[in-house]
Scaffold this motif. Structure first.
Motif, short mmCIF file in Angstrom:
data_model
loop_
_atom_site.label_atom_id
_atom_site.label_comp_id
_atom_site.label_asym_id
_atom_site.label_seq_id
_atom_site.Cartn_x
_atom_site.Cartn_y
_atom_site.Cartn_z
N ALA A 158 0.86 -1.19 0.00
CA ALA A 158 0.00 0.00 0.00
C ALA A 158 0.89 1.24 0.00
CB ALA A 158 -0.92 -0.01 1.20
N VAL A 159 0.91 1.95 -1.10
CA VAL A 159 1.86 3.07 -1.23
C VAL A 159 1.53 4.23 -0.31
CG1 VAL A 159 2.44 2.44 -3.61
CG2 VAL A 159 0.58 4.06 -3.18
N ASP A 160 0.26 4.36 0.08
CA ASP A 160 -0.10 5.48 0.96
C ASP A 160 0.23 5.20 2.42
OD1 ASP A 160 -2.07 3.49 0.78
OD2 ASP A 160 -3.66 4.83 1.45
N ASP A 161 0.68 3.98 2.75
CA ASP A 161 1.07 3.62 4.12
C ASP A 161 2.58 3.63 4.31
OD1 ASP A 161 -1.40 3.38 5.21
OD2 ASP A 161 -1.50 1.19 5.13
N LEU A 162 3.34 3.91 3.27
CA LEU A 162 4.79 3.81 3.37
C LEU A 162 5.36 4.99 4.17
CD1 LEU A 162 5.65 2.77 -0.29
CD2 LEU A 162 5.65 1.31 1.74
N PRO A 163 6.36 4.73 5.00
CA PRO A 163 7.00 5.83 5.74
C PRO A 163 7.88 6.65 4.82
CG PRO A 163 8.16 3.77 6.13
CD PRO A 163 6.95 3.42 5.32
N PRO A 164 8.18 7.89 5.17
CA PRO A 164 9.08 8.69 4.33
C PRO A 164 10.44 8.01 4.21
CG PRO A 164 7.97 10.05 5.97
CD PRO A 164 7.68 8.63 6.34
N ALA A 165 11.04 8.14 3.05
CA ALA A 165 12.33 7.50 2.82
C ALA A 165 13.48 8.43 3.14
CB ALA A 165 12.44 7.04 1.37
N GLY A 166 13.21 9.69 3.42
CA GLY A 166 14.27 10.64 3.68
C GLY A 166 14.82 11.21 2.39
N ALA A 167 15.75 12.10 2.52
CA ALA A 167 16.30 12.77 1.34
C ALA A 167 17.15 11.85 0.49
CB ALA A 167 17.12 13.98 1.78
N MET A 168 17.76 10.81 1.10
CA MET A 168 18.65 9.91 0.34
C MET A 168 18.24 8.47 0.60
SD MET A 168 20.79 11.87 -1.26
CE MET A 168 22.10 10.73 -1.72
N PHE A 169 18.57 7.62 -0.34
CA PHE A 169 18.29 6.20 -0.21
C PHE A 169 19.34 5.48 0.65
CE2 PHE A 169 15.66 6.62 -3.97
CZ PHE A 169 14.66 5.71 -3.73
N GLY A 170 20.53 6.04 0.81
CA GLY A 170 21.61 5.31 1.43
C GLY A 170 22.08 4.22 0.48
N LYS A 171 22.11 3.00 0.95
CA LYS A 171 22.57 1.90 0.09
C LYS A 171 21.56 1.60 -1.02
CE LYS A 171 20.68 -1.77 3.07
NZ LYS A 171 19.77 -2.35 2.10
#
Length: 590
Positions: A158-171
């Motif tokens: 569910a895309v509307d339940d996803l938490p923010p990923a932040g400015a960068m993906f990291g790995k």
């Protein structure tokens, strides 16, 4: 052959970002204009008057990043990811998130779309998605549907339940993509057979978006895209997602069912957004002319509408004229109407009428046209048929070709429409033989030698170039051939629709079936909504249809069947599914 570039003479978008993927362009717009609106969502589910939700470029970019981050933990680069979401901004985020993750997006629809569960299952089996994106409101229904099919897919995300990923993906940094990498699978509507997934690359969609921007004179800061077309449809995806991202313009998004319920909602959205560029199949313009009331027209101001794209099905001048007449009092300019031609195999856009000019039409000899020649006739003459031009191509080549010899045909000669350009897709997913047959063709000379090394797309459409304009006359597979004579089915259908007032306009279908004496023609016609079978003499209607087709086409019909309104099978994009109608007729005839 001609690309027709010089005929438009318009400037390319001045703020066009320099990137080769839609997610990359989104990031650039978020950096350049992050607090400006990217999407206005007009939601009519709870209130008849609608509510508006706005997403900025930054919010959209953040949501796309969250989807991509979630997918990177679930799928590998190049794996299909299906989008099963109703029309809303979350759909856009899901589609672009799949691309940013390096996956191959498959724009589809939620299982709740009436009458299309079988097609949805067939497409999912064909592409075998590694993940499915949906929303929290539909997660349980999607999971139940997947379970019922036996497909081996993980729990829907569910895309509307996803938490923010932040400015960068990291790995999990965004996956770099090349122009030739696949972006998405555009499944054909299935109006002429089983749905097939057209492989559209990142380069294809960027090129085609730029073609459309040039053809329809999209101007950042002045233009707004207004769309109710389904996002799983090629024209809806280009109008509401691809072209706005390339040009950096705002989209006003409406659910298709909101338009069907009350067509004036589409017109009100255009009225409220100066510089509107919108699109619809030909039937939608006729629907608006018939159903929008005089009271509703008082609130419309359509003089600022710059472009109304008319495509996805045969363009009929009668529908154009009804729409123009109905809304001239609202300031609608005739030159805003832009008949166009395209197909999923070419990403979508191929040609469009010249900007600043009303639609071009030609009155031709019906019999000569069926025999392969475009011969002008006087308007109203017996045996005359009227065609509307689809204009000229932009930044791609179109040839009219003899499908047997593969030689280019001259002006005024009917042949198959072939297309070559950077927008032509890579083929059909998992179908190498059909890919070679459709996408890998070369023009030949009189000795059978290739005239140039380019590959050409065989569209399956018949067309003719007349006075430099492209006229699409029908589909090869749909052609009705009886007693050695060719008949265009939409030509017969138009005759049927005018044969009796009890027949519903734009809701008939003609095809052939095999009989003891060879191929025979059959017509299925829906009754008008306000007509009850108890109120008419069906025998009288059938006689009127037979007489009109016999007189107009010299064709004897094997059968005429009258059916209730909205009962003919349709594709997911709303077009009557000719092959499904034929199959249903044959099944009922057993």
């Amino acid at each position: 052959m001609s690309s027709g570039i010089a005929s438009f003479g318009v400037s390319v978008v001045t703020r066009e970002a320099d990137d080769t993927s839609l997610p990359g362009l989104l990031t650039q717009w978020a950096a350049l204009a992050g607090d400006q609106t990217a999407i206005n969502w007009l939601d009519y589910r709870e209130r008849p008057g609608g509510t508006q939700t706005s997403w900025t470029w930054q919010r959209l970019d953040d949501r796309v990043t969250a989807v991509a981050a979630a997918l990177r933990r679930r799928v590998n680069v190049g794996q299909p990811v299906a989008v099963l979401i109703d029309q809303c901004p979350d759909y856009v985020a899901a589609f672009l998130g799949a691309l940013r993750a390096g996956a191959v997006a498959v724009p589809l629809f939620a299982p709740s779309l009436p009458g299309h569960a079988g097609r949805l299952e067939a497409v999912l089996r064909d592409c075998s998605p590694a993940a499915i994106l949906t929303t929290s409101a539909h997660r349980a229904d999607v999971a139940a549907f997947i379970d019922s099919t036996g497909l081996a897919v993980t729990e829907p995300v569910a895309v509307d339940d996803l938490p923010p990923a932040g400015a960068m993906f990291g790995k999990d940094a965004p996956v770099p993509v090349r122009p030739d990498d696949l972006a998405y699978l555009q499944y054909t509507s299935g109006s002429t057979g089983a749905p097939r997934g057209v492989m559209v690359s990142h380069g294809n969609v960027i090129a085609n978006a730029r073609h459309a921007i040039r053809a329809y004179q999209v101007r950042p800061g002045h233009s707004t895209m207004v769309s109710w077309l389904p996002l799983f449809h090629d024209m809806g995806l280009m109008l509401a997602v691809a072209a706005p991202l390339v040009a950096g313009v705002r989209t006003v998004l409406i659910d298709p069912f909101a338009f069907i319920e009350r067509p004036e909602r589409w017109l009100r959205a255009m009225s409220a957004n100066p510089g509107t560029i919108s699109a619809a199949p030909n039937f939608a313009y006729a629907v608006c002319a018939a159903r929008v009331s005089d009271q509703d027209k008082l609130r419309l101001r359509l003089d600022t509408v710059t472009t109304l794209i008319d495509g996805a099905e045969p363009v009929r001048s009668a529908a154009i004229e009804k729409f123009r007449s109905a809304f001239a009092e609202c300031g609608l300019r005739p030159e805003a109407h832009r008949p166009s031609y395209g197909l999923a195999e070419a990403t979508v856009f191929v040609s469009a009428s010249v900007p600043g000019q009303p639609p071009v039409r030609r009155v031709l000899d019906r019999a000569r046209l069926a025999a392969g020649q475009a011969v002008p006739m006087a308007e109203g003459a017996d045996g005359a048929v009227e065609l509307v031009s689809c204009g000229i191509p932009v930044d791609q080549d179109v040839a009219i070709v003899d499908p047997e010899t593969r030689r280019a045909r001259g002006d005024g000669e009917v042949g198959e429409v072939w297309v070559s350009g950077a927008n032509v897709g890579h083929g059909y997913w998992g179908q190498p033989e059909e890919t070679a047959r459709t996408f890998h063709n070369q023009l030949r000379d009189e000795e059978g030698a290739a005239t140039d090394p380019r590959w050409w797309l065989r569209t399956g459409d018949l067309g003719v170039r007349h006075d430099g304009e492209l006229f699409v006359t029908g589909r090869i597979k749909d052609m009705i051939i009886v007693d050695g004579r060719n008949h265009y089915p939409h030509d017969i259908e138009q005759t049927v629709e005018h044969a009796h007032t009890a027949i519903r306009r734009n809701n008939t279908v003609a095809f052939t079936v095999s009989g003891e004496s060879g191929e025979q023609a059959v017509v299925l016609a829906e009754l008008a909504r306000k007509v009850s079978a108890d109120d008419i003499d069906e025998a009288e209607v059938r006689v009127a249809v037979r007489a009109a087709v016999s007189e107009g086409h010299g064709l004897a019909l094997r059968d005429v069947r009258l059916v209730p309104a909205d009962s003919l099978p349709r594709t997911s994009s709303g077009k009557i599914a000719r092959f499904a109608c034929r199959d249903q007729y044959l099944a009922d005839d057993q």
